[in-house]
Design an enzyme around this catalytic site. Structure first.
Site, PDB file in Angstrom:
ATOM      1  CG  ASP A 214      -1.906   1.148   1.190  1.00  0.00           C
ATOM      2  OD1 ASP A 214      -2.966   0.980   0.574  1.00  0.00           O
ATOM      3  OD2 ASP A 214      -1.599   2.212   1.766  1.00  0.00           O
ATOM      4  CG  ASN A 222      -4.605  10.628  -7.067  1.00  0.00           C
ATOM      5  OD1 ASN A 222      -3.873  10.714  -8.054  1.00  0.00           O
ATOM      6  ND2 ASN A 222      -5.106   9.484  -6.638  1.00  0.00           N
ATOM      7  CG  HIS A 227      -7.157  11.843 -10.557  1.00  0.00           C
ATOM      8  ND1 HIS A 227      -7.251  10.862  -9.603  1.00  0.00           N
ATOM      9  CD2 HIS A 227      -8.109  12.766 -10.247  1.00  0.00           C
ATOM     10  CE1 HIS A 227      -8.232  11.156  -8.746  1.00  0.00           C
ATOM     11  NE2 HIS A 227      -8.768  12.316  -9.124  1.00  0.00           N
ATOM     12  CG  ASP A 257      -3.035   3.589  -2.566  1.00  0.00           C
ATOM     13  OD1 ASP A 257      -4.145   3.048  -2.410  1.00  0.00           O
ATOM     14  OD2 ASP A 257      -2.424   4.154  -1.641  1.00  0.00           O
TER      15      ASP A 257
END
Length: 338
Positions: A214, A222, A227, A257
């Site tokens: 992660d 973002n 993005h 993610d």
């Protein structure tokens, strides 16, 4: 045609046999009753062909077991029946016309049977068709040339279309199992392939390790850079995962993610080594802003530390997710292996 939509290969084959053999049997019945045959016993062979055609139609209607072997036998029987009719029906001009039934037989073989079998049947149909034309036609050379041209073109067109459809199907399957942004396997691919990987590892006395990755504070990328910048980060991380793992390992983008790596290991230390290498690779990426990752891992075992069996994909993912939670709660940019 909508009637063929959302059906298996066998169901499509069964429907096709019904569409072909029901009208074929009716036409053959009319031919048997009205045409002349020499020798006379050929008429009874033709009547038997009518009964066989109706029987095939009923069989294809009531069962789904229309296999490739059954279809091959039907095509061969049709070829033999056509040969008998072509050599015996009177006058000879009608016999020449029946030779062109071989064209339909070859096209059907090219559409439904394996390539090698279809090629063999097409060659047989060509030889038998030419034999009938040469024996019964008043202009054998011209008729043979026309027959050869039609047979060759039709068979090749069907084979090319079949291969094109197969290629399109394979591409569609590959796209459905691949994450469009990173090129890694997606969740569906994971759910299909990893249970097989686990089963094979168990047979060889090995274990499958699962690493959940992660990205730390990825949402801020973002939110602040947009993005597009986030997509650049995800693609960079995906490349890093592929570069730091073996070809036999499976790298998955689960979503957002979150990434996952499945690898066959002999000992738990192997999983820790891979996890640290992945964490360091992400940290070392030349990205702006710098990115780190938390990694949680678990491996399949017969009996886990808590006394439970870890042998299924969902169990493996649950333990790896628990390890990932510990890594993030401890301070991020860390690894934890349960």
């Amino acid at each position: 045609m909508r009637i063929f939509a959302n059906r298996s290969v066998r169901e499509v084959r069964a429907l096709s046999l019904q569409f072909i053999f029901l009208p074929g049997a009716l036409f053959l019945a009319v031919l048997s009753a009205t045409a002349d045959f020499n020798p006379g016993w050929a008429r009874w062979v033709t009547f038997a062909g009518v009964a066989a055609g109706l029987g095939i139609t009923v069989y294809a209607r009531v069962t789904t077991w229309v296999t490739t072997r059954f279809t091959t036998r039907v095509v061969i029987a049709t070829t033999l029946l056509t040969t008998v009719i072509g050599l015996s029906i009177q006058p000879s001009a009608i016999g020449v016309l029946t030779a062109f039934v071989f064209l339909g037989t070859a096209v059907a073989a090219a559409a439904f049977l394996k390539i090698r079998v279809a090629a063999g049947i097409s060659i047989g149909c060509t030889v038998l068709g030419l034999l009938i034309i040469l024996l019964r036609s008043s202009i054998p050379i011209v008729a043979a040339i026309i027959f050869l041209a039609l047979m060759t073109i039709s068979s090749l067109v069907v084979l090319v279309l079949r291969q094109s459809l197969q290629a399109a199907r394979d591409e569609a399957i590959a796209l459905s199992l691949t994450d469009s942004l990173t090129g890694l396997a997606n969740r569906r691919s994971m759910e299909v392939n990893i249970p097989i990987m686990i089963a094979l590892a168990e047979r060889t006395g090995q274990r499958v390790g699962c690493l959940l990755i992660d990205l730390d504070h990825f949402k801020a990328v973002n939110d602040t850079l947009g993005h597009e910048a986030g997509d650049v980060v995800l693609k960079g991380v995906a490349r890093a995962l592929v570069d730091t793992t073996r070809e036999s390992d499976v790298c998955v983008r689960i979503g957002g993610d979150e990434f996952c790596i499945f690898t066959v290991i002999s000992a738990e230390e192997d999983l820790s080594f891979i996890a640290e290498r992945v964490r360091a690779a992400v940290e070392g990426l030349p990205l702006t802003p710098k990115m780190t990752a938390s990694v949680g891992g678990a491996a399949t075992i017969r009996v886990g530390r808590s006394g439970e069996v870890i042998g299924r994909l969902d169990e493996l993912m649950r333990h790896a997710d628990r390890a990932l939670y510990e890594a993030k709660a401890t301070g991020r940019n860390l690894i934890r292996i349960l």
